[in-house]
Scaffold this motif. Structure first.
Motif, PDB file in Angstrom:
ATOM      1  N   GLY A 174      -2.307   8.156   3.916  1.00 23.19           N
ATOM      2  CA  GLY A 174      -1.253   8.945   4.316  1.00 23.19           C
ATOM      3  C   GLY A 174      -1.680   9.599   5.585  1.00 23.19           C
ATOM      4  O   GLY A 174      -0.826  10.209   6.386  1.00 23.19           O
ATOM      5  N   ILE A 175      -2.900   9.832   6.190  1.00 25.97           N
ATOM      6  CA  ILE A 175      -3.111  10.377   6.942  1.00 25.97           C
ATOM      7  C   ILE A 175      -2.634   9.533   8.343  1.00 25.97           C
ATOM      8  O   ILE A 175      -2.954   8.444   8.744  1.00 25.97           O
ATOM      9  CB  ILE A 175      -4.790  10.503   7.245  1.00 25.97           C
ATOM     10  CG1 ILE A 175      -5.425  11.328   6.284  1.00 25.97           C
ATOM     11  CG2 ILE A 175      -5.134  11.003   8.578  1.00 25.97           C
ATOM     12  CD1 ILE A 175      -6.809  11.616   6.132  1.00 25.97           C
ATOM     13  N   GLY A 176      -2.139  10.402   9.435  1.00 26.84           N
ATOM     14  CA  GLY A 176      -1.600   9.897  10.498  1.00 26.84           C
ATOM     15  C   GLY A 176      -0.496   9.029  10.402  1.00 26.84           C
ATOM     16  O   GLY A 176      -0.013   7.965  11.176  1.00 26.84           O
ATOM     17  N   SER A 177       0.366   9.177   9.283  1.00 29.34           N
ATOM     18  CA  SER A 177       1.501   8.594   9.075  1.00 29.34           C
ATOM     19  C   SER A 177       2.553   9.000   9.972  1.00 29.34           C
ATOM     20  O   SER A 177       2.602   9.881  10.724  1.00 29.34           O
ATOM     21  CB  SER A 177       2.074   9.107   7.446  1.00 29.34           C
ATOM     22  OG  SER A 177       3.484   8.716   7.388  1.00 29.34           O
ATOM     23  N   ASP A 178       3.472   7.785  10.308  1.00 23.93           N
ATOM     24  CA  ASP A 178       4.426   7.831  11.280  1.00 23.93           C
ATOM     25  C   ASP A 178       5.803   8.440  10.988  1.00 23.93           C
ATOM     26  O   ASP A 178       6.570   8.117  11.691  1.00 23.93           O
ATOM     27  CB  ASP A 178       4.738   6.180  11.813  1.00 23.93           C
ATOM     28  CG  ASP A 178       5.504   5.585  10.747  1.00 23.93           C
ATOM     29  OD1 ASP A 178       5.431   5.947   9.628  1.00 23.93           O
ATOM     30  OD2 ASP A 178       5.280   4.162  10.907  1.00 23.93           O
ATOM     31  N   GLY A 179       5.842   9.106   9.752  1.00 23.94           N
ATOM     32  CA  GLY A 179       6.845   9.946   9.467  1.00 23.94           C
ATOM     33  C   GLY A 179       7.882   9.287   8.346  1.00 23.94           C
ATOM     34  O   GLY A 179       8.996   9.799   7.882  1.00 23.94           O
ATOM     35  N   GLU A 180       7.306   7.824   8.144  1.00 27.99           N
ATOM     36  CA  GLU A 180       8.135   7.320   7.170  1.00 27.99           C
ATOM     37  C   GLU A 180       8.109   7.480   5.772  1.00 27.99           C
ATOM     38  O   GLU A 180       8.731   7.051   4.722  1.00 27.99           O
ATOM     39  CB  GLU A 180       8.057   5.647   7.099  1.00 27.99           C
ATOM     40  CG  GLU A 180       8.259   4.996   8.577  1.00 27.99           C
ATOM     41  CD  GLU A 180       8.062   3.421   8.847  1.00 27.99           C
ATOM     42  OE1 GLU A 180       7.473   3.075   7.626  1.00 27.99           O
ATOM     43  OE2 GLU A 180       8.169   2.986   9.453  1.00 27.99           O
ATOM     44  N   GLY A 181       7.200   8.459   5.341  1.00 25.25           N
ATOM     45  CA  GLY A 181       7.193   8.949   3.957  1.00 25.25           C
ATOM     46  C   GLY A 181       5.999   8.431   3.554  1.00 25.25           C
ATOM     47  O   GLY A 181       5.382   7.650   3.811  1.00 25.25           O
ATOM     48  N   PRO A 182       5.515   8.933   2.468  1.00 20.39           N
ATOM     49  CA  PRO A 182       4.240   8.803   1.616  1.00 20.39           C
ATOM     50  C   PRO A 182       4.410   7.733   0.741  1.00 20.39           C
ATOM     51  O   PRO A 182       4.334   7.489  -0.536  1.00 20.39           O
ATOM     52  CB  PRO A 182       3.912  10.024   0.923  1.00 20.39           C
ATOM     53  CG  PRO A 182       5.287  10.584   0.291  1.00 20.39           C
ATOM     54  CD  PRO A 182       6.298  10.357   1.647  1.00 20.39           C
ATOM     55  N   MET A 183       4.364   6.509   1.454  1.00 21.38           N
ATOM     56  CA  MET A 183       4.718   5.043   0.685  1.00 21.38           C
ATOM     57  C   MET A 183       3.507   4.755   0.094  1.00 21.38           C
ATOM     58  O   MET A 183       3.445   3.909  -0.827  1.00 21.38           O
ATOM     59  CB  MET A 183       5.005   4.165   1.769  1.00 21.38           C
ATOM     60  CG  MET A 183       6.478   4.213   2.500  1.00 21.38           C
ATOM     61  SD  MET A 183       6.824   3.108   3.714  1.00 21.38           S
ATOM     62  CE  MET A 183       6.875   1.298   2.784  1.00 21.38           C
ATOM     63  N   TRP A 184       2.254   5.073   0.306  1.00 14.26           N
ATOM     64  CA  TRP A 184       1.198   4.807  -0.199  1.00 14.26           C
ATOM     65  C   TRP A 184       1.141   5.518  -1.697  1.00 14.26           C
ATOM     66  O   TRP A 184       0.351   4.835  -2.527  1.00 14.26           O
ATOM     67  CB  TRP A 184      -0.046   5.303   0.534  1.00 14.26           C
ATOM     68  CG  TRP A 184      -0.129   6.989   0.505  1.00 14.26           C
ATOM     69  CD1 TRP A 184       0.499   7.780   1.464  1.00 14.26           C
ATOM     70  CD2 TRP A 184      -0.580   7.990  -0.415  1.00 14.26           C
ATOM     71  NE1 TRP A 184       0.411   9.179   1.527  1.00 14.26           N
ATOM     72  CE2 TRP A 184      -0.301   9.266  -0.179  1.00 14.26           C
ATOM     73  CE3 TRP A 184      -1.417   7.821  -1.578  1.00 14.26           C
ATOM     74  CZ2 TRP A 184      -0.725  10.382  -0.701  1.00 14.26           C
ATOM     75  CZ3 TRP A 184      -1.794   8.949  -2.203  1.00 14.26           C
ATOM     76  CH2 TRP A 184      -1.450  10.153  -1.659  1.00 14.26           C
ATOM     77  N   MET A 185       1.963   6.290  -2.068  1.00 11.97           N
ATOM     78  CA  MET A 185       2.133   6.901  -3.255  1.00 11.97           C
ATOM     79  C   MET A 185       2.482   5.742  -4.358  1.00 11.97           C
ATOM     80  O   MET A 185       2.094   5.695  -5.588  1.00 11.97           O
ATOM     81  CB  MET A 185       2.665   8.047  -3.595  1.00 11.97           C
ATOM     82  CG  MET A 185       2.290   9.247  -2.923  1.00 11.97           C
ATOM     83  SD  MET A 185       3.333  10.805  -3.097  1.00 11.97           S
ATOM     84  CE  MET A 185       2.644  11.970  -2.146  1.00 11.97           C
ATOM     85  N   THR A 186       3.360   4.699  -3.923  1.00 14.53           N
ATOM     86  CA  THR A 186       4.000   3.762  -4.968  1.00 14.53           C
ATOM     87  C   THR A 186       3.348   2.266  -4.557  1.00 14.53           C
ATOM     88  O   THR A 186       3.888   1.436  -5.079  1.00 14.53           O
ATOM     89  CB  THR A 186       5.502   3.804  -4.678  1.00 14.53           C
ATOM     90  OG1 THR A 186       5.616   3.643  -3.116  1.00 14.53           O
ATOM     91  CG2 THR A 186       5.931   5.082  -5.065  1.00 14.53           C
ATOM     92  N   ALA A 187       2.065   2.313  -3.751  1.00  4.81           N
ATOM     93  CA  ALA A 187       1.757   1.115  -3.250  1.00  4.81           C
ATOM     94  C   ALA A 187       0.606   0.622  -4.138  1.00  4.81           C
ATOM     95  O   ALA A 187       0.178  -0.451  -4.228  1.00  4.81           O
ATOM     96  CB  ALA A 187       1.080   1.264  -1.811  1.00  4.81           C
ATOM     97  N   TRP A 188       0.357   1.344  -5.330  1.00  3.00           N
ATOM     98  CA  TRP A 188      -0.770   1.091  -6.252  1.00  3.00           C
ATOM     99  C   TRP A 188      -0.425   0.808  -7.591  1.00  3.00           C
ATOM    100  O   TRP A 188       0.759   1.301  -8.009  1.00  3.00           O
ATOM    101  CB  TRP A 188      -1.823   2.245  -6.168  1.00  3.00           C
ATOM    102  CG  TRP A 188      -2.355   2.559  -4.860  1.00  3.00           C
ATOM    103  CD1 TRP A 188      -2.387   3.592  -3.960  1.00  3.00           C
ATOM    104  CD2 TRP A 188      -3.326   1.605  -4.133  1.00  3.00           C
ATOM    105  NE1 TRP A 188      -2.875   3.282  -2.911  1.00  3.00           N
ATOM    106  CE2 TRP A 188      -3.678   2.206  -2.694  1.00  3.00           C
ATOM    107  CE3 TRP A 188      -4.036   0.133  -4.467  1.00  3.00           C
ATOM    108  CZ2 TRP A 188      -4.471   1.663  -2.128  1.00  3.00           C
ATOM    109  CZ3 TRP A 188      -4.927  -0.295  -3.671  1.00  3.00           C
ATOM    110  CH2 TRP A 188      -5.140   0.380  -2.413  1.00  3.00           C
TER     111      TRP A 188
END
Length: 359
Positions: free
Chosen positions: A262-276
């Motif tokens: 999530g570091i340096g995200s382009d503002g689209e939201g914390p998508m990494w939270m649901t990627a796992w």
């Protein structure tokens, strides 16, 4: 001179620890596989020309490379330490003559060179630029193995070098996965698919989350190595608190590694939270810290009241913890079914650790 047998060789290479190498290299490979979209449907191995079989062949080749380099390190460690081991009356296959020094040298240097061969084969097979990254990582790992066993063994930076070896071992698994997947879908598409779960690529084939996990593993091992610098003596030294702090920092890095996506995200939201496959916000960090709690508590106790038994017990617990940590990383990437297979490596480790040394 006694005839060398398999038990002497098993003792020389610290056979139980090979399962920790298999575990963390496999975890790195499977982390990248899951982070590339295997479970979300973005990456369909059945769509590869051979049905995805080549991906698993690459994993097997990578494990061959990692194990060879690890065994080379164990053998050459005793080769370089032989004069000191004889002086201190320590037991070992080289000291007792069960394995000759000449045989150990040939085997150690041979395995060190052979460890690079499977990764070169990956590069030739893949026919993509990314395919040569595992060979580069393996070559640097071989160099670090030599530096640790040889000229740097008695210096203050030796634990750092040992940590670097484990960092590179993790990266070996990760880069091999990226190389094999890139053959099927292309390097540019792979980078685009990985960015949500694994973060942006620092260099082609190594994403920010992968590097965070690798550094976490390396820092943890550097701390464990520092902690055991004077394990046979067991006296109160600065190595104990420094090792404990480094192990704790490594544990924290491992626990929160997914957050680096999530570091340096382009503002689209914390998508990494649901990627796992496992909640990376609460469940995964809690699992990692609970798995290392026993080791860290043992280390604290040994720091306050040091003795050879307490320190060596901490080292054993710390090495064993690598396997459940790898299982947790595997579960994060590809789910529980495969993670159970990784966790099951704890059984042969425990069985063999009863008969062969691990340090």
């Amino acid at each position: 001179m006694n005839k060398a047998n398999w038990k002497s060789w098993a003792t020389l290479v610290r056979l139980p620890n090979v399962f920790t190498v298999i575990a963390d290299v496999s975890a790195a490979f499977l982390l990248v596989l899951g982070g590339s979209g295997w479970y979300t449907g973005q990456l369909n191995l059945s769509g590869f020309a051979d049905g995805g079989t080549s991906v698993w062949i690459v994993l097997a080749a990578t494990l061959m490379s990692a194990v060879s380099l690890y065994w080379a390190g164990m053998i050459l460690n005793d080769v370089f330490d032989l004069p000191l081991d004889r002086e201190n009356g320590r037991e070992g296959p080289l000291v007792t003559g069960a394995i000759s020094l000449r045989t150990a040298k040939i085997s150690g240097w041979g395995l060190l060179l052979f460890g690079i061969v499977p990764t070169i084969a990956i590069g030739i097979w893949s026919n993509v630029n990314l395919g040569w990254l595992p060979a580069i990582v393996a070559a640097v790992l071989a160099l670090c193995v030599f530096l640790y066993d040889g000229p740097l063994k008695r210096t203050p930076i030796a634990p750092v070098m040992m940590g670097m070896c484990r960092t590179l071992s993790f990266l070996l698994g990760a880069t091999s996965a990226s190389a094999s997947i890139a053959v099927g879908i292309g390097s540019e598409q792979l980078a685009g698919q990985q960015v949500v779960a694994l973060g942006p690529q620092i260099i082609p084939g190594i994403s920010v989350v992968v590097l965070a996990f690798a550094l976490g593993m390396g820092t943890y091992i550097a701390g464990l190595t520092t902690f055991g610098r004077r394990e046979s003596i067991g006296d109160r030294t600065i190595h104990l608190p420094i090792g404990l702090v480094a192990m704790t920092v490594g544990a924290m890095l491992l626990a929160w590694a997914p957050r680096f996506a999530g570091i340096g995200s382009d503002g689209e939201g914390p998508m990494w939270m649901t990627a796992w496959r496992v909640d990376p916000v609460l469940i995964f960090p809690a699992a990692i810290l609970l798995m290392l709690a026993t080791t860290l508590l043992r280390a604290r106790s040994a720091t306050v009241n040091p003795s050879p038994d307490r320190i060596q017990g901490t080292i054993r617990a710390g090495l064993l913890a690598i396997i459940p940590i790898a299982a947790a990383i595997t579960m994060l990437g590809v789910g529980a079914k495969i993670a159970v297979l990784i966790f099951a490596l704890i059984l042969p480790w425990r069985l063999m650790a009863r008969h062969f040394r691990v340090t």
